[in-house]
Design a protein around this motif. Structure first.
Motif, PDB file in Angstrom:
ATOM      1  N   GLN A   1       0.832  -1.204   0.000  1.00 47.23           N
ATOM      2  CA  GLN A   1       0.000   0.000   0.000  1.00 47.23           C
ATOM      3  C   GLN A   1       0.869   1.258   0.000  1.00 47.23           C
ATOM      4  OE1 GLN A   1      -1.971  -1.467   3.537  1.00 47.23           O
ATOM      5  NE2 GLN A   1      -3.952  -1.105   2.555  1.00 47.23           N
ATOM      6  N   ILE A   2       1.910   1.252   0.812  1.00 52.15           N
ATOM      7  CA  ILE A   2       2.796   2.418   0.887  1.00 52.15           C
ATOM      8  C   ILE A   2       3.511   2.622  -0.444  1.00 52.15           C
ATOM      9  CG2 ILE A   2       4.871   3.350   1.991  1.00 52.15           C
ATOM     10  CD1 ILE A   2       3.925   1.861   4.566  1.00 52.15           C
TER      11      ILE A   2
ATOM     12  N   LEU B   1       1.212   4.148  -3.095  1.00 52.75           N
ATOM     13  CA  LEU B   1       0.992   5.582  -2.902  1.00 52.75           C
ATOM     14  C   LEU B   1       2.238   6.368  -3.311  1.00 52.75           C
ATOM     15  CD1 LEU B   1      -0.860   7.341  -0.097  1.00 52.75           C
ATOM     16  CD2 LEU B   1       1.336   8.210  -0.831  1.00 52.75           C
TER      17      LEU B   1
ATOM     18  N   PHE C   1      -3.891   2.721   6.551  1.00 50.66           N
ATOM     19  CA  PHE C   1      -2.833   1.717   6.499  1.00 50.66           C
ATOM     20  C   PHE C   1      -2.635   1.031   7.853  1.00 50.66           C
ATOM     21  CE2 PHE C   1      -0.447   4.330   3.048  1.00 50.66           C
ATOM     22  CZ  PHE C   1      -1.358   3.916   2.100  1.00 50.66           C
TER      23      PHE C   1
ATOM     24  N   GLU D   1      -0.607  13.273   1.540  1.00 49.49           N
ATOM     25  CA  GLU D   1      -1.506  12.161   1.252  1.00 49.49           C
ATOM     26  C   GLU D   1      -1.137  10.930   2.087  1.00 49.49           C
ATOM     27  OE1 GLU D   1      -3.392   9.405  -2.275  1.00 49.49           O
ATOM     28  OE2 GLU D   1      -2.333  11.238  -2.842  1.00 49.49           O
ATOM     29  N   LEU D   2       0.153  10.672   2.214  1.00 49.03           N
ATOM     30  CA  LEU D   2       0.598   9.553   3.043  1.00 49.03           C
ATOM     31  C   LEU D   2       0.121   9.737   4.480  1.00 49.03           C
ATOM     32  CD1 LEU D   2       2.313   6.968   3.277  1.00 49.03           C
ATOM     33  CD2 LEU D   2       4.260   8.443   3.753  1.00 49.03           C
TER      34      LEU D   2
ATOM     35  N   LYS E   1       2.673   6.741  -7.061  1.00 49.15           N
ATOM     36  CA  LYS E   1       1.766   7.745  -7.631  1.00 49.15           C
ATOM     37  C   LYS E   1       2.458   9.106  -7.767  1.00 49.15           C
ATOM     38  CE  LYS E   1      -2.524  10.036  -6.249  1.00 49.15           C
ATOM     39  NZ  LYS E   1      -3.616  10.020  -5.280  1.00 49.15           N
ATOM     40  N   TYR E   2       3.411   9.384  -6.867  1.00 55.53           N
ATOM     41  CA  TYR E   2       4.133  10.658  -6.883  1.00 55.53           C
ATOM     42  C   TYR E   2       5.544  10.523  -7.457  1.00 55.53           C
ATOM     43  CZ  TYR E   2       0.314  12.512  -4.179  1.00 55.53           C
ATOM     44  OH  TYR E   2      -0.941  12.923  -3.774  1.00 55.53           O
TER      45      TYR E   2
ATOM     46  N   CYS F   1       2.889  14.426  -1.636  1.00 56.26           N
ATOM     47  CA  CYS F   1       3.055  13.012  -1.342  1.00 56.26           C
ATOM     48  C   CYS F   1       2.952  12.743   0.155  1.00 56.26           C
ATOM     49  CB  CYS F   1       4.403  12.536  -1.874  1.00 56.26           C
ATOM     50  SG  CYS F   1       4.755  10.805  -1.523  1.00 56.26           S
TER      51      CYS F   1
ATOM     52  N   GLN G   1      -3.554   9.046   4.749  1.00 56.80           N
ATOM     53  CA  GLN G   1      -3.889   7.633   4.560  1.00 56.80           C
ATOM     54  C   GLN G   1      -3.307   6.731   5.647  1.00 56.80           C
ATOM     55  OE1 GLN G   1      -5.895   6.276   2.145  1.00 56.80           O
ATOM     56  NE2 GLN G   1      -6.359   8.399   1.664  1.00 56.80           N
TER      57      GLN G   1
END
Length: 135
Positions: free
Chosen positions: A20-21, A24, A63, A55-56, A27-28, A52, A59
């Protein structure tokens, strides 16, 4: 100048959510070059770094982890697939010094990045990091 992004969490929590990390971060455009059970270090473009980590951070509860996060602008060198240099080491140490959920930005990062007017950052002063000389 590239930005080093560091994450640190206790008890191997980063490994449990690695897919998951990484999704994400990808994406950046983050290039992860150092990953352990408790820490992650990667490189990201200056303009993408703050989005980034925000958003991390948002989220993290999804997580199931709340890592400490560090941003540091610094040159680096390549050694095979790894990135090395004093800035990389400093990023690791800053991330480890961050409390769960904190986003710490070094003076080098804040000097390099143009923050939007609505951004609010609280200066924490200068702190000595274990085993590192002052910048």
């Amino acid at each position: 100048m590239p930005v080093c992004l560091g994450l640190a969490a206790a008890n191997g929590n980063l490994t449990a959510r690695a897919h998951q990390i990484e999704a994400l971060l990808a994406k950046y455009g983050v290039t992860v070059f150092d990953w352990t059970a408790n820490t992650l270090c990667g490189l990201v473009e200056l303009g993408d770094a703050l989005d980034c980590v925000l958003e991390l951070h948002s989220q993290a509860s999804v997580f199931g982890i709340m890592p400490g996060i560090a941003l540091h602008a610094s040159p680096y060198e390549r050694l095979g697939h790894r990135a090395i240099g004093a800035g990389i080491t400093r990023t690791h140490h800053v991330a480890k010094a961050a409390r769960a959920g904190e986003i710490l930005m070094t003076e080098e990062y804040t000097a390099a990045f143009s923050f939007p007017p609505e951004a609010k950052a609280q200066p924490l002063g200068k702190h000595m990091l274990t085993d590192l000389a002052p910048p």
